[in-house]
Design an enzyme around this catalytic site. Structure first.
Site, PDB file in Angstrom:
ATOM      1  N   ASP A  52       0.827  -1.216   0.000  1.00 52.31           N
ATOM      2  CA  ASP A  52       0.000   0.000   0.000  1.00 52.31           C
ATOM      3  C   ASP A  52       0.857   1.260   0.000  1.00 52.31           C
ATOM      4  O   ASP A  52       1.830   1.351   0.758  1.00 52.31           O
ATOM      5  CB  ASP A  52      -0.868   0.046   1.258  1.00 52.31           C
ATOM      6  CG  ASP A  52      -1.859  -1.095   1.375  1.00 52.31           C
ATOM      7  OD1 ASP A  52      -1.565  -2.194   0.877  1.00 52.31           O
ATOM      8  OD2 ASP A  52      -2.924  -0.895   2.000  1.00 52.31           O
ATOM      9  N   HIS A  54      -1.088   4.522  -0.656  1.00 54.29           N
ATOM     10  CA  HIS A  54      -2.118   5.443  -0.159  1.00 54.29           C
ATOM     11  C   HIS A  54      -1.836   6.937  -0.343  1.00 54.29           C
ATOM     12  O   HIS A  54      -1.863   7.703   0.619  1.00 54.29           O
ATOM     13  CB  HIS A  54      -2.392   5.148   1.316  1.00 54.29           C
ATOM     14  CG  HIS A  54      -3.288   3.967   1.522  1.00 54.29           C
ATOM     15  ND1 HIS A  54      -4.584   3.913   1.039  1.00 54.29           N
ATOM     16  CD2 HIS A  54      -3.074   2.784   2.150  1.00 54.29           C
ATOM     17  CE1 HIS A  54      -5.125   2.751   1.356  1.00 54.29           C
ATOM     18  NE2 HIS A  54      -4.225   2.037   2.030  1.00 54.29           N
ATOM     19  N   ASP A  80      -4.001  -0.340  -3.556  1.00 56.44           N
ATOM     20  CA  ASP A  80      -4.179   0.754  -2.584  1.00 56.44           C
ATOM     21  C   ASP A  80      -3.239   1.916  -2.873  1.00 56.44           C
ATOM     22  O   ASP A  80      -2.376   2.274  -2.076  1.00 56.44           O
ATOM     23  CB  ASP A  80      -4.062   0.257  -1.135  1.00 56.44           C
ATOM     24  CG  ASP A  80      -5.357  -0.403  -0.651  1.00 56.44           C
ATOM     25  OD1 ASP A  80      -6.216  -0.717  -1.504  1.00 56.44           O
ATOM     26  OD2 ASP A  80      -5.509  -0.594   0.569  1.00 56.44           O
ATOM     27  N   ASP A  83      -6.492   7.237  -1.543  1.00 58.49           N
ATOM     28  CA  ASP A  83      -7.148   7.395  -0.233  1.00 58.49           C
ATOM     29  C   ASP A  83      -6.125   7.605   0.884  1.00 58.49           C
ATOM     30  O   ASP A  83      -4.978   7.181   0.782  1.00 58.49           O
ATOM     31  CB  ASP A  83      -8.052   6.209   0.114  1.00 58.49           C
ATOM     32  CG  ASP A  83      -9.343   6.198  -0.686  1.00 58.49           C
ATOM     33  OD1 ASP A  83      -9.739   7.260  -1.195  1.00 58.49           O
ATOM     34  OD2 ASP A  83      -9.968   5.123  -0.801  1.00 58.49           O
ATOM     35  N   ARG A  84      -6.625   8.248   1.954  1.00 57.40           N
ATOM     36  CA  ARG A  84      -5.822   8.522   3.160  1.00 57.40           C
ATOM     37  C   ARG A  84      -4.804   9.635   2.977  1.00 57.40           C
ATOM     38  O   ARG A  84      -4.850  10.619   3.674  1.00 57.40           O
ATOM     39  CB  ARG A  84      -5.073   7.266   3.649  1.00 57.40           C
ATOM     40  CG  ARG A  84      -5.952   6.075   3.884  1.00 57.40           C
ATOM     41  CD  ARG A  84      -6.599   6.173   5.221  1.00 57.40           C
ATOM     42  NE  ARG A  84      -7.289   4.955   5.576  1.00 57.40           N
ATOM     43  CZ  ARG A  84      -8.306   4.920   6.435  1.00 57.40           C
ATOM     44  NH1 ARG A  84      -8.730   6.024   7.003  1.00 57.40           N
ATOM     45  NH2 ARG A  84      -8.890   3.785   6.725  1.00 57.40           N
ATOM     46  N   ASN A 112      -8.347  -3.079  -2.322  1.00 56.28           N
ATOM     47  CA  ASN A 112      -9.737  -2.805  -1.912  1.00 56.28           C
ATOM     48  C   ASN A 112     -10.101  -1.322  -2.026  1.00 56.28           C
ATOM     49  O   ASN A 112     -11.277  -0.979  -2.140  1.00 56.28           O
ATOM     50  CB  ASN A 112     -10.011  -3.311  -0.487  1.00 56.28           C
ATOM     51  CG  ASN A 112      -9.151  -2.631   0.563  1.00 56.28           C
ATOM     52  OD1 ASN A 112      -7.927  -2.615   0.453  1.00 56.28           O
ATOM     53  ND2 ASN A 112      -9.762  -2.078   1.580  1.00 56.28           N
ATOM     54  N   HIS A 113      -9.103  -0.434  -2.034  1.00 53.46           N
ATOM     55  CA  HIS A 113      -9.403   0.995  -2.190  1.00 53.46           C
ATOM     56  C   HIS A 113      -9.582   1.409  -3.652  1.00 53.46           C
ATOM     57  O   HIS A 113      -9.979   2.540  -3.917  1.00 53.46           O
ATOM     58  CB  HIS A 113      -8.328   1.855  -1.519  1.00 53.46           C
ATOM     59  CG  HIS A 113      -8.519   1.962  -0.039  1.00 53.46           C
ATOM     60  ND1 HIS A 113      -9.100   3.050   0.584  1.00 53.46           N
ATOM     61  CD2 HIS A 113      -8.232   1.091   0.959  1.00 53.46           C
ATOM     62  CE1 HIS A 113      -9.147   2.851   1.885  1.00 53.46           C
ATOM     63  NE2 HIS A 113      -8.630   1.665   2.143  1.00 53.46           N
ATOM     64  N   HIS A 162      -3.714  -8.462  -3.200  1.00 52.28           N
ATOM     65  CA  HIS A 162      -3.760  -7.352  -2.249  1.00 52.28           C
ATOM     66  C   HIS A 162      -4.062  -7.830  -0.819  1.00 52.28           C
ATOM     67  O   HIS A 162      -3.354  -7.480   0.122  1.00 52.28           O
ATOM     68  CB  HIS A 162      -4.804  -6.302  -2.657  1.00 52.28           C
ATOM     69  CG  HIS A 162      -4.868  -5.183  -1.652  1.00 52.28           C
ATOM     70  ND1 HIS A 162      -3.854  -4.264  -1.532  1.00 52.28           N
ATOM     71  CD2 HIS A 162      -5.767  -4.880  -0.686  1.00 52.28           C
ATOM     72  CE1 HIS A 162      -4.141  -3.433  -0.534  1.00 52.28           C
ATOM     73  NE2 HIS A 162      -5.295  -3.784  -0.015  1.00 52.28           N
ATOM     74  N   ARG A 210     -13.137  -6.539   9.715  1.00 50.72           N
ATOM     75  CA  ARG A 210     -13.243  -5.433   8.755  1.00 50.72           C
ATOM     76  C   ARG A 210     -14.664  -5.285   8.195  1.00 50.72           C
ATOM     77  O   ARG A 210     -14.982  -4.284   7.568  1.00 50.72           O
ATOM     78  CB  ARG A 210     -12.300  -5.663   7.577  1.00 50.72           C
ATOM     79  CG  ARG A 210     -10.817  -5.589   7.907  1.00 50.72           C
ATOM     80  CD  ARG A 210     -10.048  -5.807   6.625  1.00 50.72           C
ATOM     81  NE  ARG A 210      -8.607  -5.883   6.777  1.00 50.72           N
ATOM     82  CZ  ARG A 210      -7.769  -4.857   6.696  1.00 50.72           C
ATOM     83  NH1 ARG A 210      -8.245  -3.645   6.492  1.00 50.72           N
ATOM     84  NH2 ARG A 210      -6.467  -5.031   6.813  1.00 50.72           N
ATOM     85  N   HIS A 237      -2.118  -4.732   2.438  1.00 45.78           N
ATOM     86  CA  HIS A 237      -3.423  -4.568   3.089  1.00 45.78           C
ATOM     87  C   HIS A 237      -3.386  -4.321   4.596  1.00 45.78           C
ATOM     88  O   HIS A 237      -4.346  -3.813   5.142  1.00 45.78           O
ATOM     89  CB  HIS A 237      -4.282  -5.810   2.755  1.00 45.78           C
ATOM     90  CG  HIS A 237      -5.740  -5.703   3.075  1.00 45.78           C
ATOM     91  ND1 HIS A 237      -6.495  -4.603   2.747  1.00 45.78           N
ATOM     92  CD2 HIS A 237      -6.599  -6.570   3.687  1.00 45.78           C
ATOM     93  CE1 HIS A 237      -7.755  -4.822   3.126  1.00 45.78           C
ATOM     94  NE2 HIS A 237      -7.833  -6.004   3.701  1.00 45.78           N
TER      95      HIS A 237
END
Length: 308
Positions: A52, A54, A80, A83-84, A112-113, A162, A210, A237
């Site tokens: 990730d 991000h 990923d 995001d963030r 997943n993002h 992922h 989750r 992840h």
């Protein structure tokens, strides 16, 4: 042309925002490239595997300084990208341009993002709206996300994904026949591959805290590796404070590539360097000096249990 894409890459490396039309063109051309890749992509070793990132753009630049430039180094990213962090647009634009220019030297898997629903909650949607005054760039990128491969086989001996494993997937052929050109569903095999986590305390599959995917034990992993004649699973992840984690008698690795995640966790990051004999070596790194500047922190969303 290649020269045009090189010019875009140079601009991206300086953290410049490309305009909407250019991004749309890059996304459209990239879809044609990704369309040719199978759900489970074969990736030759040597390769450097990235977890990730991000939206931590300056740390991605740092990562390329440590691991080597594309195309000198062959890269496999585990998803990923957005995001963030405050530079999701710049990060995904750079990676898409690199993929378009050097399709054989960089593989981008889906995380997943890389989904419409998740990016509307964790920052990418809002960032696109703030930087462009519209959601068309968000729409262009989330359309590309539907085309990203789900998993990779590295050097015929590692399975890269992922998140993790799925109770619906026993054999790689079951991943190969999934329809991946869609939004990530709430449940089912595609969701599991994006969301699941290993758990050394568990046997079999158990419900994930989750709220999507499962947690799985050593027995599940062992069976999956045996059935598919593989040696190792590498995934991302989950935040690792030391940049990586090895579980299940070193048959599973987690690689995490966002240092000082959200500019507040103080963790180290890593990339996983796999040589031509499929030996693994984690290369750890800290946050880039630019990432430490408070002006760049952009107040990212506070992580929850769904952090990654």
């Amino acid at each position: 042309s290649k020269g045009d894409v090189d010019a875009l890459i140079a601009r991206c490396m300086r953290c410049e925002l490309l305009d909407e039309l250019l991004i749309q063109m890059v996304c459209n051309e990239l879809k044609a490239v990704l369309m040719e890749e199978s759900n489970v992509k074969s990736v030759a070793a040597p390769v450097t595997i990235v977890g990730d990132v991000h939206g931590q753009f300056y740390d991605v630049v740092e990562l390329f300084l440590i691991g080597g430039k594309v195309p000198d180094t062959n890269y496999l990213f585990l998803g990923d990208y957005v995001d963030r962090g405050p530079f999701s647009v710049e990060t995904i634009t750079l990676l898409c341009c690199l993929k378009l220019r050097h399709p054989q030297r960089i593989t981008l898997l889906r995380g997943n993002h890389e989904s419409r629903q998740i990016t509307q909650v964790y920052g990418f949607y809002a960032e696109c709206q703030r930087k462009f005054g519209s959601v068309s760039v968000w729409r262009s990128f989330t359309d590309v996300f539907d085309y990203l491969p789900i998993a990779a086989i590295v050097g015929n001996s590692f399975f890269a994904v992922h998140g993790g494993l799925s109770p619906s997937i026993h054999h790689l052929d079951q991943i190969r026949i999934l329809d991946r050109f869609t939004e990530i569903p709430h449940e089912g095999p595609l969701a599991d591959l994006m969301w699941s986590d290993p758990d050394p305390e568990k046997m079999g599959f158990a419900i994930s805290p989750r709220g999507a995917g499962y947690v799985f034990g050593h027995d599940v992993l062992k069976r999956f590796l045996e059935m598919n004649k593989l040696d190792h699973v590498v995934r991302a992840h989950q935040l690792c404070m030391t940049g990586y984690q090895e579980l299940f008698d070193n048959t599973l690795s987690t690689v995490w590539s966002a240092p000082n995640y959200c500019y507040r966790f103080g963790n180290i990051a890593s990339i996983l360097e796999v040589d031509e004999h499929c030996s693994r070596q984690f290369n750890v790194f800290g946050a880039s000096p630019e990432s430490e500047r408070p002006s760049n922190s952009g107040g990212p969303a506070r992580p929850t249990s769904q952090a990654a």
